[in-house]
Design a protein around this motif. Sequence first.
Motif, PDB file in Angstrom:
ATOM      1  N   VAL A  92       0.870  -1.174   0.000  1.00 28.60           N
ATOM      2  CA  VAL A  92       0.000   0.000   0.000  1.00 28.60           C
ATOM      3  C   VAL A  92       0.911   1.229   0.000  1.00 28.60           C
ATOM      4  O   VAL A  92       1.834   1.316   0.819  1.00 28.60           O
ATOM      5  CB  VAL A  92      -0.917   0.025   1.235  1.00 28.60           C
ATOM      6  CG1 VAL A  92      -1.743   1.309   1.263  1.00 28.60           C
ATOM      7  CG2 VAL A  92      -1.843  -1.195   1.238  1.00 28.60           C
ATOM      8  N   LEU A 185      -7.601   4.925   2.934  1.00 29.37           N
ATOM      9  CA  LEU A 185      -7.373   4.606   1.523  1.00 29.37           C
ATOM     10  C   LEU A 185      -8.088   5.580   0.615  1.00 29.37           C
ATOM     11  O   LEU A 185      -7.597   5.933  -0.459  1.00 29.37           O
ATOM     12  CB  LEU A 185      -7.847   3.181   1.221  1.00 29.37           C
ATOM     13  CG  LEU A 185      -7.099   2.039   1.900  1.00 29.37           C
ATOM     14  CD1 LEU A 185      -7.717   0.707   1.505  1.00 29.37           C
ATOM     15  CD2 LEU A 185      -5.615   2.060   1.539  1.00 29.37           C
ATOM     16  N   THR A 230     -11.555   0.156  -4.297  1.00 30.14           N
ATOM     17  CA  THR A 230     -10.303   0.508  -3.615  1.00 30.14           C
ATOM     18  C   THR A 230      -9.713  -0.704  -2.914  1.00 30.14           C
ATOM     19  O   THR A 230      -8.500  -0.959  -2.988  1.00 30.14           O
ATOM     20  CB  THR A 230     -10.552   1.642  -2.601  1.00 30.14           C
ATOM     21  OG1 THR A 230     -11.024   2.803  -3.299  1.00 30.14           O
ATOM     22  CG2 THR A 230      -9.273   1.985  -1.849  1.00 30.14           C
TER      23      THR A 230
END
Length: 259
Positions: A92, A185, A230
């Motif tokens: 990430v 996110l 996402t």
Amino acid sequence: MSMTLAICTISYATQVSEAPGNLTLPIKGGPSFGSRLHLEVYKDEARLHLQSTGNRPVMKNLLPVLVAVLGVAHTVAAVTEDFVVPGSCPLVDEASLWATYRPNLWQMDGFWYHHSHTPMPYNPIVNCTQMRWEYIGGSFRTEANGFDEDHAFMKTTGLIYEAACGKPHLVIAHEKSRPAPLVILDSDYKNFACLYSCQDFGGKYYGDFGFIYSRTPKLDPTFVKICQDTFKKIDLDINTFKKTYQGDDCPHSNKKKFQ
């Protein structure tokens, strides 16, 4: 997790040689030849036995020993939890996300409703869950309320704050759960927020969770899909998300319950 330590002289613990449960760890760089660590792991307890087969116990370098041992114990004991699986956290881009959302953290202030989340072992409030994030100079004081599995009203409190040592994410430390990293996110602050948490245990095991928050009890499907897309990008299975009950009989209008 409680620990029982029988300490002799070692310096550095290295890799685990067997599967979790009953382990013997080799020691390298220790002041006594043949030092070893024996670790017995149970559901909620890790017992550590540090031994040296050398002729002289040397009680130096004790602090780095304890640091290493406690780190190993935390890692191994964690793999007994149901939510921990083999592997490591997905990639990430936390730095880019942090650069985007950190200047606007204050906009996360206010009331949020839990729309859905992946299975969680530390989630006593399961229905009608709502949270208040109160922004206080770079961190949040949080309070959540709703009903537990026995339909009893419950309230918990906690903090959300910036991680130490410049790590580009938040940390959530809430009552009746363990502290964990928290990454935003995606969010437009006014309607939805897609939140993610992943803890890595020694690079061999990890546990992760996804959350979809809403500013209203019911979230428009358009925003739900934004979060689902996402989560797909980091290979989090959206089919594991469980929707939080937010029916008309939930005490949504009673904000006094947060006071």
